[in-house]
Design a protein around this motif. Structure first.
Motif, mmCIF file in Angstrom:
data_model
loop_
_atom_site.group_PDB
_atom_site.id
_atom_site.type_symbol
_atom_site.label_atom_id
_atom_site.label_comp_id
_atom_site.label_asym_id
_atom_site.label_seq_id
_atom_site.Cartn_x
_atom_site.Cartn_y
_atom_site.Cartn_z
ATOM 1 N N ALA A 1 -16.508 -6.901 8.203
ATOM 2 C CA ALA A 1 -15.729 -7.695 7.336
ATOM 3 C C ALA A 1 -14.217 -7.199 7.412
ATOM 4 C CB ALA A 1 -16.123 -7.100 5.909
ATOM 5 N N GLY A 2 -13.313 -8.450 6.985
ATOM 6 C CA GLY A 2 -12.000 -8.160 6.848
ATOM 7 C C GLY A 2 -11.541 -7.514 5.739
ATOM 8 N N MET A 3 -10.414 -6.939 5.789
ATOM 9 C CA MET A 3 -9.910 -6.176 4.607
ATOM 10 C C MET A 3 -8.592 -6.739 4.225
ATOM 11 S SD MET A 3 -9.898 -1.978 6.187
ATOM 12 C CE MET A 3 -9.798 -2.382 7.925
ATOM 13 N N LEU A 4 -8.566 -6.795 2.830
ATOM 14 C CA LEU A 4 -7.504 -7.404 2.026
ATOM 15 C C LEU A 4 -6.736 -6.326 1.201
ATOM 16 C CD1 LEU A 4 -8.479 -10.747 0.558
ATOM 17 C CD2 LEU A 4 -6.697 -10.303 2.037
ATOM 18 N N MET A 5 -5.621 -6.004 1.591
ATOM 19 C CA MET A 5 -4.691 -4.895 1.180
ATOM 20 C C MET A 5 -3.824 -5.547 -0.092
ATOM 21 S SD MET A 5 -2.975 -1.716 2.861
ATOM 22 C CE MET A 5 -2.096 -2.899 4.038
ATOM 23 N N THR A 6 -3.682 -4.667 -1.146
ATOM 24 C CA THR A 6 -2.378 -5.001 -1.849
ATOM 25 C C THR A 6 -1.731 -3.555 -2.245
ATOM 26 O OG1 THR A 6 -3.160 -6.870 -3.058
ATOM 27 C CG2 THR A 6 -1.491 -5.373 -4.380
ATOM 28 N N ARG A 7 -0.325 -3.528 -1.905
ATOM 29 C CA ARG A 7 0.380 -2.192 -2.278
ATOM 30 C C ARG A 7 1.059 -2.283 -3.411
ATOM 31 N NH1 ARG A 7 3.797 -0.398 0.998
ATOM 32 N NH2 ARG A 7 3.319 1.827 0.588
ATOM 33 N N THR A 8 1.173 -1.489 -4.383
ATOM 34 C CA THR A 8 1.680 -1.786 -5.841
ATOM 35 C C THR A 8 2.068 -0.761 -6.337
ATOM 36 O OG1 THR A 8 0.947 -2.732 -7.900
ATOM 37 C CG2 THR A 8 -0.633 -1.357 -6.898
ATOM 38 N N PRO A 9 3.200 -0.734 -7.340
ATOM 39 C CA PRO A 9 3.852 0.259 -8.003
ATOM 40 C C PRO A 9 2.847 0.232 -9.643
ATOM 41 C CG PRO A 9 5.162 -1.771 -8.368
ATOM 42 C CD PRO A 9 3.812 -2.150 -7.381
ATOM 43 N N TYR A 10 1.996 -0.657 -9.645
ATOM 44 C CA TYR A 10 1.212 -0.954 -10.899
ATOM 45 C C TYR A 10 0.004 -0.143 -11.366
ATOM 46 C CZ TYR A 10 4.964 -4.438 -10.971
ATOM 47 O OH TYR A 10 6.130 -5.115 -10.778
ATOM 48 N N ILE B 1 2.125 2.556 -3.980
ATOM 49 C CA ILE B 1 3.258 2.903 -3.180
ATOM 50 C C ILE B 1 3.832 4.294 -3.424
ATOM 51 C CG2 ILE B 1 3.729 0.535 -2.835
ATOM 52 C CD1 ILE B 1 6.362 1.108 -5.045
ATOM 53 N N ARG B 2 4.868 5.026 -2.510
ATOM 54 C CA ARG B 2 4.848 6.276 -2.669
ATOM 55 C C ARG B 2 5.792 6.594 -4.068
ATOM 56 N NH1 ARG B 2 7.802 8.963 1.682
ATOM 57 N NH2 ARG B 2 6.355 7.872 3.111
ATOM 58 N N GLY B 3 5.614 7.516 -4.672
ATOM 59 C CA GLY B 3 6.034 7.717 -5.963
ATOM 60 C C GLY B 3 5.626 7.181 -7.053
ATOM 61 N N LYS B 4 4.463 6.380 -7.002
ATOM 62 C CA LYS B 4 4.113 5.813 -8.209
ATOM 63 C C LYS B 4 2.553 6.408 -8.167
ATOM 64 C CE LYS B 4 5.495 3.749 -10.998
ATOM 65 N NZ LYS B 4 6.503 4.165 -11.979
ATOM 66 N N TYR B 5 2.306 6.754 -9.520
ATOM 67 C CA TYR B 5 0.786 6.996 -10.091
ATOM 68 C C TYR B 5 0.256 7.939 -9.126
ATOM 69 C CZ TYR B 5 1.241 3.358 -13.678
ATOM 70 O OH TYR B 5 1.825 2.762 -14.450
ATOM 71 N N GLY B 6 -0.723 7.811 -8.435
ATOM 72 C CA GLY B 6 -1.580 8.776 -7.677
ATOM 73 C C GLY B 6 -1.011 9.289 -6.453
ATOM 74 N N SER B 7 -0.058 8.485 -5.894
ATOM 75 C CA SER B 7 0.836 8.956 -4.573
ATOM 76 C C SER B 7 1.604 9.793 -4.693
ATOM 77 C CB SER B 7 1.279 7.373 -4.144
ATOM 78 O OG SER B 7 0.346 6.699 -3.374
ATOM 79 N N VAL C 1 3.938 12.579 3.678
ATOM 80 C CA VAL C 1 3.476 12.312 2.268
ATOM 81 C C VAL C 1 2.271 11.555 2.157
ATOM 82 C CG1 VAL C 1 4.202 10.555 0.357
ATOM 83 C CG2 VAL C 1 5.793 12.095 1.312
ATOM 84 N N ARG C 2 1.330 11.587 1.471
ATOM 85 C CA ARG C 2 -0.148 11.239 1.071
ATOM 86 C C ARG C 2 0.130 10.067 0.138
ATOM 87 N NH1 ARG C 2 -4.163 15.499 0.121
ATOM 88 N NH2 ARG C 2 -2.799 15.920 -1.558
ATOM 89 N N LEU C 3 -0.477 8.739 0.428
ATOM 90 C CA LEU C 3 -0.626 7.845 -0.890
ATOM 91 C C LEU C 3 -2.039 7.547 -1.099
ATOM 92 C CD1 LEU C 3 2.073 5.223 1.024
ATOM 93 C CD2 LEU C 3 2.379 7.164 -0.462
ATOM 94 N N HIS C 4 -2.223 7.412 -2.450
ATOM 95 C CA HIS C 4 -3.290 7.299 -3.048
ATOM 96 C C HIS C 4 -3.799 5.790 -2.802
ATOM 97 C CE1 HIS C 4 -5.823 6.267 -6.802
ATOM 98 N NE2 HIS C 4 -6.639 7.128 -6.068
ATOM 99 N N THR C 5 -5.050 5.586 -2.270
ATOM 100 C CA THR C 5 -5.674 4.642 -1.725
ATOM 101 C C THR C 5 -7.285 4.377 -2.362
ATOM 102 O OG1 THR C 5 -4.214 4.794 0.166
ATOM 103 C CG2 THR C 5 -5.973 2.960 0.070
ATOM 104 N N ILE C 6 -7.460 3.268 -2.697
ATOM 105 C CA ILE C 6 -8.764 2.850 -3.210
ATOM 106 C C ILE C 6 -9.393 2.019 -2.200
ATOM 107 C CG2 ILE C 6 -10.101 1.848 -5.140
ATOM 108 C CD1 ILE C 6 -8.238 2.939 -7.043
ATOM 109 N N ILE C 7 -10.512 2.187 -1.687
ATOM 110 C CA ILE C 7 -11.095 1.323 -0.985
ATOM 111 C C ILE C 7 -12.741 0.732 -1.370
ATOM 112 C CG2 ILE C 7 -12.138 0.989 1.498
ATOM 113 C CD1 ILE C 7 -10.258 3.315 2.307
#
Length: 626
Positions: free
Chosen positions: A60-69, A109-115, A45-51
């Motif tokens: 630089a450090g990376m700050l991640m948020t995983r969301t259904p929104y 997260i999987r199953g929501k919006y672009g994922s 399964v592929r998850l839509h991610t914006i960087i």
């Protein structure tokens, strides 16, 4: 000057082509680079991610948020050339992210919006409730593994943070964490949906959350929207009878999570096996984690403190555990926060938290420079409007610092049990006329002018004026009275019914006149409040009817308080048997499942509260205040 030859002429009868085959954005002046990628998980399964990478980012450090929104909505596509301008909104804090120089990662997260994949509400961790090879922790692990190998501007250090559901995913990342995960900040996280977060509180169902379940669970992109033909949510849910009937009238029996709610009204193993505080206490804590709690969180006022209490004594967890709590509603810490509903806090408490607590905590673990850590516990004391630090919160168990507020015959409260205080107070609880949780009409929570965001801070005088609300008030305080912890109501009462709910509210009553803010004269500010469904008075897992007309003990645990009742104020306790439609009505006649109770089961009951055997246990001292 443009001439006619500047554009190619179409042939006779043809039209111009509006859309180019491959449009190239002119974004060389942007101060960031945006990447939209589909990151593969271990099951394909592929998850839509914006960087979002700052233009000059290096190590630089990376700050991640995983969301259904909707990750795309959280990074307003194409709206500005400045990274700081596209980030304001849900879960984004430009002062933390942009000023900190972090690479921002947002993922559906999987199953929501672009994922891809299937969405499961609060997907259980792998184990008895999830026999698959994936959960939110594995998706986080696989995402981080991809990031550290495919974002060359990073230093290989990742942090995860988020509010509410995104706070839930920040906690799930702590299970078998990736080595590159260096810090987690779960804010107002969903932790245990039965004990006290979004779905139930001590067995009473949060009926106002049905539209959320509908919107999130019906479609991938929330294209099916909850609808109503009634402006007043109080009337709508009253006419709908039970929560189950209301949901089914909207076709919610097609939604898997709704069907689970109907199947599991008690705190059975289905709930227990997915409670993150229970699971994490067994897992331990390998990643530095700051739990963030809002003292007036209208949605998830249970989770952060439950996780903190579960981990504070864990020898492998304590070194990695921090807590911050402030005078906010749900997610208020990421916004300007100088007001708490009608209450003036006299400073921007959200800014203070982000600047003095969150930013140094993140920088310590995500940057390559030595930055001092904040205190283990940073807490705002309401009433006195001061920040304080401590090594840990007081233990949940009562000790010699506890005080007891005893009911008095004259509808009073006192720190000393009065002699000859036997007797009882009575009120009639009628399911056809339940006590509203805000002033009528109840505007649905997602509508303009809804009181949902601030219902915990709403003036309680309207409730106090009702005959089915028992109000007890102390004398005027002559000295400050400070409490820190989770108050416990020892309520002794009888009912003519065979089931019933008991709501307990701890209230700070302002002086009749407040010179600095006249509208606060006599204001009744709820400091803490909670509900207990009577059938669970002895066991959350095994409900049983209430014997009619026989006294029973109802232990009602209230949410965390860190508050000072000032001289000139009074302390009030309110007791009632409905809080509608925040919670579904109790029919007050025992049925197997209140979620689907028939209309004929709802009957009035007379409640008798025993004066001499009812009191509130508080973590605080200063008994000379009265």
């Amino acid at each position: 000057m443009l001439t006619q030859t500047a554009f190619a002429r179409p042939g006779a009868g043809s039209v111009y082509t509006d859309m180019p085959t491959d449009f190239h954005e002119i974004n060389s002046t942007f101060d960031y680079v945006r990447r939209d990628v589909m990151i593969p998980m271990r099951d394909g399964v592929r998850l839509h991610t914006i960087i979002l990478v700052p233009k000059d980012a290096k190590n630089a450090g990376m700050l991640m948020t995983r969301t259904p929104y909707n990750a795309a909505h959280m990074a307003s596509l194409g709206s500005s050339s400045h990274m700081a301008s596209i980030l304001p909104g849900y879960d984004n804090m430009p002062d933390v992210i942009v000023d900190g120089g972090y690479i921002r990662v947002l993922q559906d997260i999987r199953g929501k919006y672009g994922s891809e994949g299937e969405f499961v509400m609060n997907r259980p961790m792998r184990g008895p409730l999830n026999s698959t090879a994936v959960d939110e922790s594995t998706d986080t692990w696989d995402t981080i593994e991809w990031l550290v190998h495919n974002v060359p501007q990073s230093n290989g250090k990742v942090g995860i943070l988020g509010v509410s559901y995104d706070g839930y995913t920040a906690i799930t990342a702590l299970f078998h964490p990736h080595p590159a995960l260096k810090v987690s900040v779960p804010m107002n996280p969903m932790v245990d949906g039965w004990m006290g977060d979004d779905w139930f509180h001590n067995g009473a169902f949060r009926e106002e959350m049905l539209p959320y379940i509908y919107d999130q669970g019906a479609t991938r992109k929330n294209t099916a929207e909850w609808w109503s033909s009634t402006f007043d949510a109080y009337a709508f849910f009253l006419n709908g009878v039970s929560a189950g009937a209301v949901g089914k009238s909207r076709g919610m029996d097609q939604i898997g999570f709704f069907r689970q709610l109907l199947t599991h009204p008690a705190y059975d193993t289905w709930w227990q096996l997915q409670a993150l505080d229970r699971l994490l206490s067994r897992e331990g804590l390998k990643v530095p984690t700051m739990l963030v709690h809002s003292l007036w969180d209208q949605e998830d006022n249970y989770g952060a403190i439950a996780v903190y209490d579960a981990l504070r004594k864990h020898p492998k967890a304590r070194p990695n555990l921090w807590l911050a709590m402030g005078p906010w509603n749900h997610g208020g810490e990421i916004h300007a926060a100088s007001m708490l509903g009608s209450i003036d806090l006299h400073s921007d408490t959200g800014l203070y938290f982000r600047r003095h607590v969150l930013m140094p905590f993140l920088a310590h673990y995500l940057k390559d420079e030595a930055i001092a850590l904040p205190a283990r516990v940073t807490a705002y004391r309401s009433g006195e409007d001061e920040w304080e630090t401590m090594d840990s919160l007081p233990a949940p168990e009562c000790d010699d610092q506890c005080s007891f507020l005893y009911f008095q015959q004259n509808h009073g409260l006192a720190f000393k049990k009065a002699s000859g205080s036997s007797g009882h107070f009575t009120y009639v609880s009628d399911p056809d006329h339940p006590v509203p949780y805000v002033t009528l009409p109840v505007v649905p929570k997602d509508n303009v002018n809804s009181g949902w965001r601030w219902w915990l801070t709403a003036d309680q005088r309207n409730a106090a004026a009702r005959p089915d609300v028992l109000s007890l008030t102390s004398e005027v305080l002559t000295a400050p009275f400070t409490i820190t912890g989770e108050p416990l109501m020892h309520l002794t009462a009888a009912t003519t019914g065979t089931d019933g709910d008991f709501v307990v509210k701890l209230i700070d009553v302002y002086p009749d006149e407040v010179a600095s803010q006249p509208t606060m004269g006599g204001y009744q500010l709820m400091v803490s409040g909670n509900i207990l469904r009577g059938r669970y008075r002895k066991s959350f897992e095994r409900p049983e009817p209430i014997p009619a007309n026989k006294k029973q003990i109802y232990p009602v645990r209230l949410p965390m308080v860190n508050h000072t009742f000032l001289p000139g104020h009074r302390i009030m306790i309110q007791v009632q048997s409905s809080w509608f439609p925040l919670y579904d009505r109790n029919p007050q006649t025992y049925v197997d499942n209140i979620m689907v109770a028939p209309k004929e089961a709802y009957k009035p009951a007379t409640i008798s509260v025993d004066v001499s055997e009812s009191w509130l246990e508080l973590h605080g001292s200063a008994k000379s205040a009265l």
